[in-house]
Design a protein around this motif. Sequence first.
Motif, PDB file in Angstrom:
ATOM      1  N   TRP A  39       0.702  -1.211   0.197  1.00 47.32           N
ATOM      2  CA  TRP A  39       0.639   0.146   0.067  1.00 47.32           C
ATOM      3  C   TRP A  39       0.878   1.575   0.001  1.00 47.32           C
ATOM      4  O   TRP A  39       0.592   2.442  -0.701  1.00 47.32           O
ATOM      5  CB  TRP A  39      -1.321   0.564   1.110  1.00 47.32           C
ATOM      6  N   LEU A  40       1.834   1.530   0.572  1.00 49.49           N
ATOM      7  CA  LEU A  40       2.827   2.192   0.435  1.00 49.49           C
ATOM      8  C   LEU A  40       3.316   2.515  -0.398  1.00 49.49           C
ATOM      9  O   LEU A  40       4.509   3.860  -0.525  1.00 49.49           O
ATOM     10  CB  LEU A  40       3.691   2.308   2.112  1.00 49.49           C
ATOM     11  N   ALA A  41       3.757   1.627  -0.863  1.00 49.82           N
ATOM     12  CA  ALA A  41       5.142   2.278  -2.224  1.00 49.82           C
ATOM     13  C   ALA A  41       3.979   3.279  -3.327  1.00 49.82           C
ATOM     14  O   ALA A  41       3.117   3.475  -3.755  1.00 49.82           O
ATOM     15  CB  ALA A  41       5.049   0.705  -2.927  1.00 49.82           C
ATOM     16  N   VAL A  42       4.986   4.026  -3.343  1.00 48.11           N
ATOM     17  CA  VAL A  42       4.711   4.998  -4.168  1.00 48.11           C
ATOM     18  C   VAL A  42       5.034   5.359  -5.564  1.00 48.11           C
ATOM     19  O   VAL A  42       4.218   4.831  -6.275  1.00 48.11           O
ATOM     20  CB  VAL A  42       6.089   6.233  -4.167  1.00 48.11           C
ATOM     21  N   GLU A  43       5.827   4.457  -6.650  1.00 56.26           N
ATOM     22  CA  GLU A  43       6.656   4.459  -7.458  1.00 56.26           C
ATOM     23  C   GLU A  43       7.359   2.877  -7.899  1.00 56.26           C
ATOM     24  O   GLU A  43       6.967   2.570  -9.021  1.00 56.26           O
ATOM     25  CB  GLU A  43       8.073   5.313  -8.031  1.00 56.26           C
ATOM     26  N   ALA A  44       7.826   2.453  -7.219  1.00 53.06           N
ATOM     27  CA  ALA A  44       8.125   0.468  -7.329  1.00 53.06           C
ATOM     28  C   ALA A  44       7.389  -0.010  -7.856  1.00 53.06           C
ATOM     29  O   ALA A  44       5.924   0.280  -6.703  1.00 53.06           O
ATOM     30  CB  ALA A  44       8.593   0.073  -6.602  1.00 53.06           C
ATOM     31  N   GLU A  45       7.453  -0.698  -8.313  1.00 53.68           N
ATOM     32  CA  GLU A  45       6.457  -2.060  -8.742  1.00 53.68           C
ATOM     33  C   GLU A  45       6.352  -2.993  -8.392  1.00 53.68           C
ATOM     34  O   GLU A  45       7.397  -3.570  -7.963  1.00 53.68           O
ATOM     35  CB  GLU A  45       6.596  -2.759 -10.702  1.00 53.68           C
ATOM     36  N   VAL A  46       5.417  -2.979  -7.715  1.00 55.01           N
ATOM     37  CA  VAL A  46       5.806  -4.372  -6.074  1.00 55.01           C
ATOM     38  C   VAL A  46       4.242  -4.581  -6.407  1.00 55.01           C
ATOM     39  O   VAL A  46       2.733  -4.424  -7.416  1.00 55.01           O
ATOM     40  CB  VAL A  46       5.333  -3.747  -5.412  1.00 55.01           C
ATOM     41  N   PRO A  47       3.779  -6.067  -5.641  1.00 52.20           N
ATOM     42  CA  PRO A  47       2.337  -6.787  -5.958  1.00 52.20           C
ATOM     43  C   PRO A  47       1.616  -5.880  -5.317  1.00 52.20           C
ATOM     44  O   PRO A  47       1.638  -5.355  -4.500  1.00 52.20           O
ATOM     45  CB  PRO A  47       3.077  -8.210  -5.328  1.00 52.20           C
ATOM     46  N   ALA A  48       0.470  -6.246  -5.538  1.00 51.74           N
ATOM     47  CA  ALA A  48      -1.488  -5.534  -5.012  1.00 51.74           C
ATOM     48  C   ALA A  48      -1.503  -6.317  -3.802  1.00 51.74           C
ATOM     49  O   ALA A  48      -0.906  -7.143  -3.596  1.00 51.74           O
ATOM     50  CB  ALA A  48      -1.980  -5.499  -6.534  1.00 51.74           C
ATOM     51  N   ALA A  49      -1.892  -5.808  -2.917  1.00 50.73           N
ATOM     52  CA  ALA A  49      -2.298  -5.489  -1.761  1.00 50.73           C
ATOM     53  C   ALA A  49      -2.881  -7.530  -1.899  1.00 50.73           C
ATOM     54  O   ALA A  49      -3.249  -8.157  -1.466  1.00 50.73           O
ATOM     55  CB  ALA A  49      -2.710  -5.014  -0.809  1.00 50.73           C
ATOM     56  N   THR A  50      -3.837  -7.306  -3.325  1.00 49.83           N
ATOM     57  CA  THR A  50      -4.728  -8.451  -3.379  1.00 49.83           C
ATOM     58  C   THR A  50      -4.086  -9.590  -3.635  1.00 49.83           C
ATOM     59  O   THR A  50      -4.347 -10.843  -4.456  1.00 49.83           O
ATOM     60  CB  THR A  50      -5.660  -7.906  -4.248  1.00 49.83           C
ATOM     61  N   ASP A  51      -3.056  -9.657  -4.398  1.00 47.82           N
ATOM     62  CA  ASP A  51      -1.828 -10.548  -5.185  1.00 47.82           C
ATOM     63  C   ASP A  51      -2.274 -11.980  -3.961  1.00 47.82           C
ATOM     64  O   ASP A  51      -0.464 -11.530  -3.298  1.00 47.82           O
ATOM     65  CB  ASP A  51      -1.129 -10.231  -5.325  1.00 47.82           C
ATOM     66  N   TRP A  52      -2.756 -13.084  -3.792  1.00 43.16           N
ATOM     67  CA  TRP A  52      -2.416 -13.615  -2.886  1.00 43.16           C
ATOM     68  C   TRP A  52      -1.146 -14.465  -3.316  1.00 43.16           C
ATOM     69  O   TRP A  52      -0.563 -15.467  -2.402  1.00 43.16           O
ATOM     70  CB  TRP A  52      -3.581 -14.828  -2.797  1.00 43.16           C
ATOM     71  N   SER A  53      -1.072 -14.667  -4.124  1.00 48.01           N
ATOM     72  CA  SER A  53       0.668 -15.479  -4.947  1.00 48.01           C
ATOM     73  C   SER A  53       1.611 -15.050  -4.382  1.00 48.01           C
ATOM     74  O   SER A  53       2.353 -15.591  -3.732  1.00 48.01           O
ATOM     75  CB  SER A  53       0.082 -16.098  -6.231  1.00 48.01           C
ATOM     76  N   ALA A  54       1.946 -14.147  -4.700  1.00 47.60           N
ATOM     77  CA  ALA A  54       3.031 -12.957  -4.280  1.00 47.60           C
ATOM     78  C   ALA A  54       3.050 -12.897  -2.561  1.00 47.60           C
ATOM     79  O   ALA A  54       4.427 -12.922  -2.047  1.00 47.60           O
ATOM     80  CB  ALA A  54       2.589 -11.786  -4.464  1.00 47.60           C
ATOM     81  N   PHE A  55       2.028 -13.025  -2.062  1.00 50.68           N
ATOM     82  CA  PHE A  55       2.072 -13.157  -0.433  1.00 50.68           C
ATOM     83  C   PHE A  55       1.635 -14.119   0.065  1.00 50.68           C
ATOM     84  O   PHE A  55       3.297 -14.845   1.269  1.00 50.68           O
ATOM     85  CB  PHE A  55       0.573 -12.699   0.003  1.00 50.68           C
ATOM     86  N   LEU A  56       1.684 -15.737  -0.666  1.00 52.08           N
ATOM     87  CA  LEU A  56       2.273 -16.778  -0.280  1.00 52.08           C
ATOM     88  C   LEU A  56       3.774 -16.835  -0.701  1.00 52.08           C
ATOM     89  O   LEU A  56       4.336 -17.539   0.170  1.00 52.08           O
ATOM     90  CB  LEU A  56       1.133 -17.849  -1.341  1.00 52.08           C
ATOM     91  N   TYR A  57       3.937 -16.663  -1.601  1.00 55.06           N
ATOM     92  CA  TYR A  57       5.914 -16.291  -1.574  1.00 55.06           C
ATOM     93  C   TYR A  57       6.189 -15.838  -0.657  1.00 55.06           C
ATOM     94  O   TYR A  57       7.661 -16.030   0.023  1.00 55.06           O
ATOM     95  CB  TYR A  57       6.104 -15.502  -3.028  1.00 55.06           C
ATOM     96  N   TRP A  58       5.961 -14.117  -0.424  1.00 56.46           N
ATOM     97  CA  TRP A  58       6.171 -13.311   0.757  1.00 56.46           C
ATOM     98  C   TRP A  58       6.251 -14.089   2.441  1.00 56.46           C
ATOM     99  O   TRP A  58       7.035 -14.047   3.155  1.00 56.46           O
ATOM    100  CB  TRP A  58       5.838 -12.601   0.919  1.00 56.46           C
ATOM    101  N   ILE A  59       4.769 -15.140   2.379  1.00 56.02           N
ATOM    102  CA  ILE A  59       4.932 -15.633   3.529  1.00 56.02           C
ATOM    103  C   ILE A  59       6.124 -16.678   3.862  1.00 56.02           C
ATOM    104  O   ILE A  59       7.014 -17.235   4.642  1.00 56.02           O
ATOM    105  CB  ILE A  59       3.307 -16.777   3.622  1.00 56.02           C
ATOM    106  N   PHE A  60       5.726 -17.604   2.816  1.00 48.13           N
ATOM    107  CA  PHE A  60       7.151 -18.842   2.326  1.00 48.13           C
ATOM    108  C   PHE A  60       8.514 -18.297   3.102  1.00 48.13           C
ATOM    109  O   PHE A  60       9.093 -18.563   4.018  1.00 48.13           O
ATOM    110  CB  PHE A  60       7.198 -19.499   0.881  1.00 48.13           C
ATOM    111  N   ALA A  61       8.710 -17.367   2.736  1.00 49.10           N
ATOM    112  CA  ALA A  61      10.127 -16.866   2.581  1.00 49.10           C
ATOM    113  C   ALA A  61      10.551 -16.539   3.661  1.00 49.10           C
ATOM    114  O   ALA A  61      11.672 -16.807   4.631  1.00 49.10           O
ATOM    115  CB  ALA A  61      10.167 -15.455   1.429  1.00 49.10           C
ATOM    116  N   HIS A  62       9.610 -15.424   4.531  1.00 52.08           N
ATOM    117  CA  HIS A  62       9.275 -14.769   5.989  1.00 52.08           C
ATOM    118  C   HIS A  62       9.746 -17.033   6.808  1.00 52.08           C
ATOM    119  O   HIS A  62      10.144 -16.079   7.451  1.00 52.08           O
ATOM    120  CB  HIS A  62       8.780 -14.013   6.481  1.00 52.08           C
ATOM    121  N   LEU A  63       8.863 -17.229   6.365  1.00 54.94           N
ATOM    122  CA  LEU A  63       8.413 -18.619   7.336  1.00 54.94           C
ATOM    123  C   LEU A  63       9.818 -18.959   7.758  1.00 54.94           C
ATOM    124  O   LEU A  63      10.555 -19.381   8.483  1.00 54.94           O
ATOM    125  CB  LEU A  63       7.448 -19.406   6.673  1.00 54.94           C
TER     126      LEU A  63
END
Length: 149
Positions: free
Chosen positions: A104-128
């Motif tokens: 939500w805070l990203a200004v210019e960088a192309e980051v996954p949307a907060a609703t991108d659940w596959s990216a969210f799962l990758y994020w969870i996996f990596a942080h786990l």
Amino acid sequence: MKLLKGLWIGFWSGLILGLLLKWIQSVTGEQVYTLLLNVDFVPVIGSVQWSEITEFIFHMIIALVIGVVFVYVAKRRNYSFGQLVLISLLMSAPFPFLYFLLSWLAVEAEVPAATDWSAFLYWIFAHLTYALLLPILYKTFERKNAVSQ
């Protein structure tokens, strides 16, 4: 000694987290590594066009601090490995929420949307993976020191 151990654990766990997210991004195209490094929303430093290495250093500074905090908590008592895993998971509990906040805070960088659940799962996996590395590296370091003494 606690400080050095914390820095060592923070360095390796942070490095593996960053490289894992970079690899996931290269394989899947999901911008999770970009999300990890993005600082474009931070006042003052966000307006600077930083190199990837500098942004990675910002990430590593946070990982070093977490490593030191983890070691200081772990050294308070003689915790079992299971208890250390639980402590690490509790310390890592904010990480899933950071995905949404950083998206939500990203200004210019192309980051996954907060609703991108596959990216969210990758994020969870990596942080786990990161959270599990803290007690594994801690116990490895402890065992290595016990053998050398």
